[in-house]
Write a protein that holds these residues in place. Sequence first.
Motif, short mmCIF file in Angstrom:
data_model
loop_
_atom_site.label_atom_id
_atom_site.label_comp_id
_atom_site.label_asym_id
_atom_site.label_seq_id
_atom_site.Cartn_x
_atom_site.Cartn_y
_atom_site.Cartn_z
N ARG A 176 -8.87 -11.62 33.98
CA ARG A 176 -8.78 -12.51 35.15
C ARG A 176 -7.47 -12.30 35.92
N MET A 177 -6.41 -11.97 35.20
CA MET A 177 -5.11 -11.78 35.84
C MET A 177 -4.90 -10.35 36.33
N GLY A 178 -5.86 -9.47 36.06
CA GLY A 178 -5.75 -8.09 36.53
C GLY A 178 -4.81 -7.23 35.72
N LEU A 179 -4.52 -7.61 34.47
CA LEU A 179 -3.66 -6.80 33.60
C LEU A 179 -4.56 -5.81 32.85
N THR A 180 -4.92 -4.76 33.56
CA THR A 180 -6.00 -3.86 33.13
C THR A 180 -5.71 -3.17 31.80
N ALA A 181 -4.53 -2.61 31.63
CA ALA A 181 -4.23 -1.85 30.42
C ALA A 181 -4.32 -2.74 29.18
N LYS A 182 -3.76 -3.93 29.25
CA LYS A 182 -3.79 -4.85 28.11
C LYS A 182 -5.22 -5.33 27.84
N ALA A 183 -5.97 -5.65 28.91
CA ALA A 183 -7.35 -6.10 28.73
C ALA A 183 -8.20 -5.00 28.11
N THR A 184 -8.00 -3.78 28.54
CA THR A 184 -8.78 -2.65 28.03
C THR A 184 -8.50 -2.42 26.55
N ALA A 185 -7.24 -2.44 26.17
CA ALA A 185 -6.89 -2.22 24.77
C ALA A 185 -7.52 -3.30 23.89
N MET A 186 -7.50 -4.54 24.35
CA MET A 186 -8.10 -5.62 23.57
C MET A 186 -9.62 -5.50 23.51
N ALA A 187 -10.25 -5.13 24.62
CA ALA A 187 -11.70 -4.98 24.65
C ALA A 187 -12.15 -3.90 23.66
N GLU A 188 -11.47 -2.78 23.67
CA GLU A 188 -11.86 -1.69 22.76
C GLU A 188 -11.65 -2.08 21.31
N ASP A 189 -10.60 -2.83 21.03
CA ASP A 189 -10.37 -3.29 19.67
C ASP A 189 -11.43 -4.31 19.25
N ARG A 190 -11.81 -5.18 20.18
CA ARG A 190 -12.83 -6.19 19.88
C ARG A 190 -14.17 -5.56 19.49
N PHE A 191 -14.54 -4.51 20.20
CA PHE A 191 -15.88 -3.94 20.04
C PHE A 191 -15.95 -2.85 18.97
N ARG A 192 -14.84 -2.46 18.38
CA ARG A 192 -14.91 -1.42 17.37
C ARG A 192 -15.59 -1.95 16.11
N ASP A 193 -16.11 -1.03 15.30
CA ASP A 193 -16.82 -1.41 14.08
C ASP A 193 -15.93 -2.20 13.14
N SER A 194 -16.55 -3.10 12.41
CA SER A 194 -15.82 -3.89 11.42
C SER A 194 -15.27 -2.98 10.32
N ASP A 195 -14.08 -3.31 9.86
CA ASP A 195 -13.51 -2.55 8.75
C ASP A 195 -13.47 -3.36 7.46
N VAL A 196 -14.12 -4.54 7.47
CA VAL A 196 -14.13 -5.37 6.26
C VAL A 196 -15.54 -5.78 5.83
N CYS A 197 -16.53 -5.62 6.71
CA CYS A 197 -17.89 -6.06 6.39
C CYS A 197 -18.82 -4.86 6.20
N LYS A 198 -19.88 -5.06 5.46
CA LYS A 198 -20.87 -4.01 5.23
C LYS A 198 -21.52 -3.58 6.54
N PHE A 199 -21.85 -4.57 7.38
CA PHE A 199 -22.51 -4.28 8.65
C PHE A 199 -21.46 -4.10 9.74
N PRO A 200 -21.49 -3.01 10.48
CA PRO A 200 -20.42 -2.69 11.42
C PRO A 200 -20.25 -3.69 12.55
N ALA A 201 -21.33 -4.43 12.89
CA ALA A 201 -21.23 -5.41 13.97
C ALA A 201 -20.89 -6.81 13.48
N PHE A 202 -20.53 -6.93 12.21
CA PHE A 202 -20.08 -8.23 11.67
C PHE A 202 -18.56 -8.27 11.73
N LYS A 203 -18.02 -9.31 12.30
CA LYS A 203 -16.57 -9.52 12.33
C LYS A 203 -16.25 -10.86 11.69
N GLY A 204 -15.07 -10.96 11.12
CA GLY A 204 -14.62 -12.19 10.51
C GLY A 204 -14.31 -11.98 9.03
N PRO A 205 -13.95 -13.05 8.29
CA PRO A 205 -13.75 -14.38 8.88
C PRO A 205 -12.46 -14.44 9.66
#
Length: 289
Positions: A176-205
């Motif tokens: 929303r604030m137009g901070l593209t580089a920071k938003a992009t880095a966070m988006a890519e981290d959010r969508f990457r496969d899980s590294d703690v769950c059996k199913f790659p699209a499961f995140k948490g806890p």
Amino acid sequence: MYSGLDITPYLEFIEYQLAWFDKYYRKEANKRSPWQLDGYYGNETLIIYSASAAETYKESYNPSSTTSGLRKLITDLLAVDQYKIENRTHYLRYLATVPPTPLREQQGRTCIAPALAYTRIQNSETPQLYPVFPWGEYGLGRPNLTHAVDTYLYDTETQAGHGNKGWNQDVIWLARMGLTAKATAMAEDRFRDSDVCKFPAFKGPHFDWTPDLNHYGAAALGLHEQLVQTFVGADIRLLAAWPDRWSARFKVWAPRNTTLEGVVEKGNKMGSLVVLPASRAGDVIYGQE
């Protein structure tokens, strides 16, 4: 606002919720003094105390999450005038009594305050950025964007609340604030496969449970805001915080029964774009111009 849905069945509920803030806080103020309203700002405004800024800032006086939210809801209610709100004059007067979103100085910069005053911090939300999202008081195309950016980057109390998991909204605020580089880095981290769950699209806890639906909900909202933003007037802002190295094919909704379908190529070049209805094509702007 997107589809022209008739909100008449919901108006009574909406108006009762707004009435509660007006009546309750007038009554509470009257318990402490002969006055129901505050003359501090030069006009009579509500005294929103004792309140809470999200779940974090307790015993707050005029919390920013509430003042900005009330202003947004009343303004939107007035905007749907096709529903013939009979007490329009009442809501215009009500709007005039909503206190301004509080500000404060932090490290020589003007930042959004969580509230005009508060007694303690009890959780980890960052309500001083709720005026960015969901309320849209600050953002691309809005006045005083630097207040919001400086709040995110420099306010000493927001730093502890930053995060990119669960219901943290940073990725949305950054877009929303137009901070593209920071938003992009966070988006890519959010969508990457899980590294703690059996199913790659499961995140948490994270804050609550696994799989954490809030995590991907925030991710999807952030990505959408990077591509298209529609919170200012009739504007449809495409590629608002879109990085040069991403390509995409998209079809998205916008207010006023509008759809946009197109392709964006690396380098932020539009390969194609179809706007329906065509009359809305003139409302499309690109990037952060």
